[in-house]
Design an enzyme around this catalytic site. Structure first.
Site, PDB file in Angstrom:
ATOM      1  N   TYR A 122       1.046  -1.157  -0.425  1.00  0.00           N
ATOM      2  CA  TYR A 122       0.255   0.055   0.414  1.00  0.00           C
ATOM      3  C   TYR A 122       0.269   1.080   0.146  1.00  0.00           C
ATOM      4  CZ  TYR A 122      -3.308   3.576   1.809  1.00  0.00           C
ATOM      5  OH  TYR A 122      -3.761   4.856   2.744  1.00  0.00           O
TER       6      TYR A 122
ATOM      7  N   ASN B 164       7.835 -10.343  -2.039  1.00  0.00           N
ATOM      8  CA  ASN B 164       7.992 -11.330  -1.944  1.00  0.00           C
ATOM      9  C   ASN B 164       6.501 -11.597  -2.264  1.00  0.00           C
ATOM     10  OD1 ASN B 164       6.578 -10.467   0.544  1.00  0.00           O
ATOM     11  ND2 ASN B 164       8.118 -12.374   1.525  1.00  0.00           N
TER      12      ASN B 164
ATOM     13  N   ALA C 147       0.742  -8.519  -1.612  1.00  0.00           N
ATOM     14  CA  ALA C 147       0.937  -7.598  -1.957  1.00  0.00           C
ATOM     15  C   ALA C 147       0.191  -7.794  -3.779  1.00  0.00           C
ATOM     16  CB  ALA C 147       1.628  -6.235  -2.788  1.00  0.00           C
TER      17      ALA C 147
ATOM     18  N   ASP D 112      13.068 -12.543  -1.186  1.00  0.00           N
ATOM     19  CA  ASP D 112      11.856 -11.789   1.035  1.00  0.00           C
ATOM     20  C   ASP D 112      13.455 -11.241   1.028  1.00  0.00           C
ATOM     21  OD1 ASP D 112      10.348 -13.746   2.621  1.00  0.00           O
ATOM     22  OD2 ASP D 112      11.810 -12.724   3.492  1.00  0.00           O
TER      23      ASP D 112
ATOM     24  N   ALA E  71       9.109  -3.440   3.698  1.00  0.00           N
ATOM     25  CA  ALA E  71       8.924  -4.517   4.091  1.00  0.00           C
ATOM     26  C   ALA E  71       8.546  -5.110   5.512  1.00  0.00           C
ATOM     27  CB  ALA E  71       9.737  -5.871   3.596  1.00  0.00           C
TER      28      ALA E  71
ATOM     29  N   SER F  88       5.949   3.275  13.512  1.00  0.00           N
ATOM     30  CA  SER F  88       5.400   3.832  13.509  1.00  0.00           C
ATOM     31  C   SER F  88       5.032   4.523  14.789  1.00  0.00           C
ATOM     32  CB  SER F  88       4.395   2.270  13.504  1.00  0.00           C
ATOM     33  OG  SER F  88       3.212   2.444  14.113  1.00  0.00           O
TER      34      SER F  88
ATOM     35  N   TYR G 275       3.576  -6.672  17.087  1.00  0.00           N
ATOM     36  CA  TYR G 275       4.199  -5.571  15.996  1.00  0.00           C
ATOM     37  C   TYR G 275       5.030  -4.499  16.089  1.00  0.00           C
ATOM     38  CZ  TYR G 275       2.836  -1.830  12.463  1.00  0.00           C
ATOM     39  OH  TYR G 275       3.282  -1.157  11.917  1.00  0.00           O
TER      40      TYR G 275
ATOM     41  N   LYS H 191       8.450  -2.594  15.716  1.00  0.00           N
ATOM     42  CA  LYS H 191       9.123  -1.198  15.098  1.00  0.00           C
ATOM     43  C   LYS H 191       9.885  -0.865  16.477  1.00  0.00           C
ATOM     44  CE  LYS H 191       6.660  -1.395  11.658  1.00  0.00           C
ATOM     45  NZ  LYS H 191       6.746  -1.619  10.350  1.00  0.00           N
TER      46      LYS H 191
ATOM     47  N   GLY I  84      -7.093  -2.971  23.319  1.00  0.00           N
ATOM     48  CA  GLY I  84      -5.498  -2.265  23.217  1.00  0.00           C
ATOM     49  C   GLY I  84      -5.790  -0.865  22.713  1.00  0.00           C
TER      50      GLY I  84
HETATM   51  P1  NAD Z   1       1.457  -3.930   3.236  1.00  0.00           P
HETATM   52  O1  NAD Z   1       1.590  -4.852   3.958  1.00  0.00           O
HETATM   53  O2  NAD Z   1       0.745  -2.868   1.768  1.00  0.00           O
HETATM   54  O3  NAD Z   1       2.924  -3.517   1.948  1.00  0.00           O
HETATM   55  C1  NAD Z   1       3.958  -4.331   2.622  1.00  0.00           C
HETATM   56  C2  NAD Z   1       4.537  -5.141   1.191  1.00  0.00           C
HETATM   57  O4  NAD Z   1       6.146  -5.959   2.055  1.00  0.00           O
HETATM   58  C3  NAD Z   1       3.809  -5.954   1.380  1.00  0.00           C
HETATM   59  O5  NAD Z   1       3.977  -5.641  -0.643  1.00  0.00           O
HETATM   60  C4  NAD Z   1       4.693  -7.445   1.324  1.00  0.00           C
HETATM   61  O6  NAD Z   1       3.988  -8.261   0.446  1.00  0.00           O
HETATM   62  C5  NAD Z   1       5.962  -7.361   1.195  1.00  0.00           C
HETATM   63  N1  NAD Z   1       6.968  -7.900   2.524  1.00  0.00           N
HETATM   64  C6  NAD Z   1       5.908  -8.460   3.995  1.00  0.00           C
HETATM   65  N2  NAD Z   1       7.353  -9.162   4.317  1.00  0.00           N
HETATM   66  C7  NAD Z   1       7.948  -9.112   3.147  1.00  0.00           C
HETATM   67  C8  NAD Z   1       9.287  -9.934   3.509  1.00  0.00           C
HETATM   68  N3  NAD Z   1       9.841 -10.873   4.348  1.00  0.00           N
HETATM   69  N4  NAD Z   1       9.870 -10.240   1.905  1.00  0.00           N
HETATM   70  C9  NAD Z   1       9.456  -9.022   1.119  1.00  0.00           C
HETATM   71  N5  NAD Z   1       8.564  -8.541   1.037  1.00  0.00           N
HETATM   72  C10 NAD Z   1       8.107  -8.429   1.936  1.00  0.00           C
HETATM   73  O7  NAD Z   1       1.985  -2.325   4.558  1.00  0.00           O
HETATM   74  P2  NAD Z   1       1.566  -0.811   4.037  1.00  0.00           P
HETATM   75  O8  NAD Z   1       0.450  -0.746   5.098  1.00  0.00           O
HETATM   76  O9  NAD Z   1       2.330  -0.540   2.867  1.00  0.00           O
HETATM   77  O10 NAD Z   1       3.433  -0.711   5.623  1.00  0.00           O
HETATM   78  C11 NAD Z   1       4.554  -0.322   4.809  1.00  0.00           C
HETATM   79  C12 NAD Z   1       5.379  -0.790   6.034  1.00  0.00           C
HETATM   80  O11 NAD Z   1       4.837   0.413   6.811  1.00  0.00           O
HETATM   81  C13 NAD Z   1       4.649  -1.706   7.495  1.00  0.00           C
HETATM   82  O12 NAD Z   1       6.889  -1.713   7.624  1.00  0.00           O
HETATM   83  C14 NAD Z   1       4.356  -1.455   8.127  1.00  0.00           C
HETATM   84  O13 NAD Z   1       4.741  -1.891   9.562  1.00  0.00           O
HETATM   85  C15 NAD Z   1       4.240   0.768   8.012  1.00  0.00           C
HETATM   86  N6  NAD Z   1       3.222   0.757   8.668  1.00  0.00           N
HETATM   87  C16 NAD Z   1       1.833   0.857   8.114  1.00  0.00           C
HETATM   88  C17 NAD Z   1       1.187   1.940   8.640  1.00  0.00           C
HETATM   89  C18 NAD Z   1      -0.054   1.165   7.835  1.00  0.00           C
HETATM   90  O14 NAD Z   1      -1.193   2.118   8.734  1.00  0.00           O
HETATM   91  N7  NAD Z   1      -0.699   1.177   7.031  1.00  0.00           N
HETATM   92  C19 NAD Z   1       1.058   2.723   9.911  1.00  0.00           C
HETATM   93  C20 NAD Z   1       2.437   2.831  10.327  1.00  0.00           C
HETATM   94  C21 NAD Z   1       3.755   1.331   9.599  1.00  0.00           C
HETATM   95  N1  UFG Z   2     -12.103   1.165  14.171  1.00  0.00           N
HETATM   96  C1  UFG Z   2     -13.552   0.782  14.520  1.00  0.00           C
HETATM   97  N2  UFG Z   2     -13.664  -0.232  13.775  1.00  0.00           N
HETATM   98  C2  UFG Z   2     -12.926  -1.172  12.433  1.00  0.00           C
HETATM   99  C3  UFG Z   2     -11.501  -0.598  12.342  1.00  0.00           C
HETATM  100  C4  UFG Z   2     -10.955   0.426  13.581  1.00  0.00           C
HETATM  101  O1  UFG Z   2     -13.971   1.554  15.096  1.00  0.00           O
HETATM  102  O2  UFG Z   2     -13.834  -2.058  11.958  1.00  0.00           O
HETATM  103  C5  UFG Z   2     -11.794   2.273  14.831  1.00  0.00           C
HETATM  104  C6  UFG Z   2     -10.780   1.670  15.962  1.00  0.00           C
HETATM  105  O3  UFG Z   2     -11.515   1.202  16.988  1.00  0.00           O
HETATM  106  C7  UFG Z   2      -9.708   2.632  16.402  1.00  0.00           C
HETATM  107  C8  UFG Z   2      -9.689   3.891  15.135  1.00  0.00           C
HETATM  108  O4  UFG Z   2     -10.868   2.997  14.505  1.00  0.00           O
HETATM  109  O5  UFG Z   2     -10.530   3.687  17.247  1.00  0.00           O
HETATM  110  C9  UFG Z   2      -8.469   3.368  14.166  1.00  0.00           C
HETATM  111  O6  UFG Z   2      -8.062   2.221  13.726  1.00  0.00           O
HETATM  112  P1  UFG Z   2      -7.423   1.513  12.709  1.00  0.00           P
HETATM  113  O7  UFG Z   2      -7.131   0.313  12.928  1.00  0.00           O
HETATM  114  O8  UFG Z   2      -7.448   1.824  11.531  1.00  0.00           O
HETATM  115  O9  UFG Z   2      -5.686   2.009  13.502  1.00  0.00           O
HETATM  116  P2  UFG Z   2      -4.727   2.738  14.177  1.00  0.00           P
HETATM  117  O10 UFG Z   2      -4.963   3.447  15.042  1.00  0.00           O
HETATM  118  O11 UFG Z   2      -5.371   1.228  15.687  1.00  0.00           O
HETATM  119  O12 UFG Z   2      -3.550   1.473  14.263  1.00  0.00           O
HETATM  120  C10 UFG Z   2      -3.301   2.696  13.134  1.00  0.00           C
HETATM  121  C11 UFG Z   2      -1.873   1.129  12.671  1.00  0.00           C
HETATM  122  C12 UFG Z   2      -0.557   0.753  12.935  1.00  0.00           C
HETATM  123  C13 UFG Z   2      -0.109   1.706  13.551  1.00  0.00           C
HETATM  124  C14 UFG Z   2      -0.711   2.832  14.188  1.00  0.00           C
HETATM  125  C15 UFG Z   2      -0.176   3.879  14.916  1.00  0.00           C
HETATM  126  O13 UFG Z   2      -2.292   0.098  11.556  1.00  0.00           O
HETATM  127  O14 UFG Z   2      -0.144  -0.143  12.264  1.00  0.00           O
HETATM  128  O15 UFG Z   2      -2.040   2.733  13.313  1.00  0.00           O
HETATM  129  O16 UFG Z   2       0.664   4.576  13.771  1.00  0.00           O
HETATM  130  F1  UFG Z   2       0.584   0.788  15.035  1.00  0.00           F
END
Ligand code: NAD
Ligand code: UFG
Length: 341
Positions: free
Chosen positions: A11, A32, A36, A58, A81, A124, A149, A153, A297
């Site tokens: 994403y 990998n 995605a 990977d 990743a 994060s 998770y 980080k 949580g």
């Molecule tokens: P995502 O799952 O869409 O992207 C992660 C990608 O990494 C995927 O394409 C997956 O196929 C690939 N991947 C996972 N493990 C791998 C491995 N061992 N080798 C090669 N490829 C691998 O997730 P995203 O939302 O795009 O998140 C990207 C990064 O941002 C992650 O590190 C996630 O922890 C971090 N992050 C995301 C959020 C969020 O809300 N989306 C918030 C904070 C941090």
């Molecule tokens: N929520 C609902 N219903 C749902 C999903 C979520 O009410 O079906 C609420 C949750 O309770 C929370 C808010 O929407 O209050 C946001 O929830 P998300 O799951 O979208 O996001 P979080 O803040 O819980 O977590 C996200 C990422 C984590 C990251 C964190 C801080 O998923 O990876 O933000 O960056 F660690």
């Protein structure tokens, strides 16, 4: 400059790859495809008219990494990743530590062997834990992670610090994302979660498009304005711009050594109910919901102080909530089933 983007088909990765290409960077993606579709990369190539070198592999495969770095003269690595589902990480913690922590160690080890020293890490807001006061600032101590998770980080941030202390040539940036949502304005790339979405916006969008019946709002008895949790939602294209700013910053500040953390958020907190309302307005669709018990949580409210990124990286989130909702809806309504499977 040539950038290796791990997880670049995902994403946030795909949006960042698009922006790197339009800013003149060459991009190699290693993914990998566990969470995605290669279609995201095809669409990025189509939107930009530029080519991505894609390697299906990977980050734990050190042989593949070594040949990748030998084949491509990589200037910096953006490391997305990872496995990222907070809830799932408590069910299968070993997979999370294996993939996220061990995988990052493999990547850093190969980079160190080949003297590649510029690293940008997807951290994060979860690293602040529940102990710190809001808004979160980078100078705060890292908190007690509430999930494997989150712990992965925190551990990686520590590894980067130790590595930078041992090798003054190693320079890293930890970007602490708040809540990325939205999609590229073309509606061609966006978030395509597998199975039932864990995060709020993909769930809301799937209800609006008729794929799911109703949203559950997890708790309306928090000490917030309307009782539902508040988060700092930012547009994924703003987040992508933050990565380009970080690459440029590392490049420009050649005297900098160590690890620098930056919050990437808007500095504003928005409640779950406000998100539903904004989404309904932007999409002109109804989003039926019921109030459900609190999710284990969840913190009541957190948001970023994003001044450091503004001052040092020259970055600020510019896209407002309406745009986040409009772009999410464009992606979801154009691609109700996500990328073709
Ligand atoms: P995502 O799952 O869409 O992207 C992660 C990608 O990494 C995927 O394409 C997956 O196929 C690939 N991947 C996972 N493990 C791998 C491995 N061992 N080798 C090669 N490829 C691998 O997730 P995203 O939302 O795009 O998140 C990207 C990064 O941002 C992650 O590190 C996630 O922890 C971090 N992050 C995301 C959020 C969020 O809300 N989306 C918030 C904070 C941090
Ligand atoms: N929520 C609902 N219903 C749902 C999903 C979520 O009410 O079906 C609420 C949750 O309770 C929370 C808010 O929407 O209050 C946001 O929830 P998300 O799951 O979208 O996001 P979080 O803040 O819980 O977590 C996200 C990422 C984590 C990251 C964190 C801080 O998923 O990876 O933000 O960056 F660690």
């Amino acid at each position: 400059m040539k950038i290796l983007v791990t997880g670049g088909a995902g994403y946030i990765g795909s949006h960042t790859v698009l922006l790197l290409l339009t800013n003149g960077f060459e991009v190699v993606v290693l993914d990998n495809l566990m969470n995605a579709s290669i279609e995201s990369i095809r669409r990025v190539e189509h939107l930009t008219g530029k080519k991505v070198s894609f390697i299906k592999g990977d980050i734990q495969d050190k042989t593949a990494l070594t040949s990748l770095f030998n084949e491509h003269a990589i200037d910096a690595v953006i490391h997305f990743a990872a496995l990222k589902a907070v809830g799932e990480s408590s069910t299968i913690p070993l997979e999370y530590y294996q993939n996220n922590v061990h995988g990052t160690l493999c990547l850093l080890e190969v980079m160190a062997n080949l003297n590649i020293n510029h690293f940008i890490f997807s951290s994060s807001a979860t690293v602040y834990g529940g102990e710190n006061a809001v808004p979160y600032e980078e100078s705060m101590p890292l908190g007690e992670a509430s999930s494997p998770y989150g712990a992965s980080k925190v551990m990686i941030e520590r590894v980067l610090k130790d590595l930078a202390q041992s090798n003054l040539d190693f320079r890293a940036v930890c970007l602490r994302y708040f809540n990325p949502i939205g999609a590229h304005e073309s509606g061609q790339i966006g978030e395509d979660p597998k199975g039932i979405p864990n995060n709020l916006l993909p769930y809301v969008a799937q209800v609006a498009v008729g794929k799911r019946e109703r949203l559950q709002v997890f708790g309306d008895d928090y000490s917030t304005q309307d009782g539902t949790c508040e988060r700092d939602y930012l547009h994924v294209m703003d987040l992508a711009e933050g990565h380009v700013a970080a690459v440029n910053w590392l490049q420009k500040n050649s005297e900098f050594t160590g690890v620098e953390a930056f919050n990437l958020g808007t500095g504003k907190a928005v409640s779950v109910l406000s998100i539903i309302k904004a989404f309904e307005q932007a999409s002109q669709q109804k989003v039926p919901y019921t109030i459900a018990p609190r999710r284990h949580g969840d913190l009541p409210a957190f948001w970023a102080n994003a001044e450091k990124a503004n001052k040092q990286l020259g970055w600020r989130a510019t896209r407002d909530l309406t745009q986040m909702m409009t772009d999410t809806w464009r992606w979801q309504s154009n691609n109700p089933e996500g990328y073709p499977k």
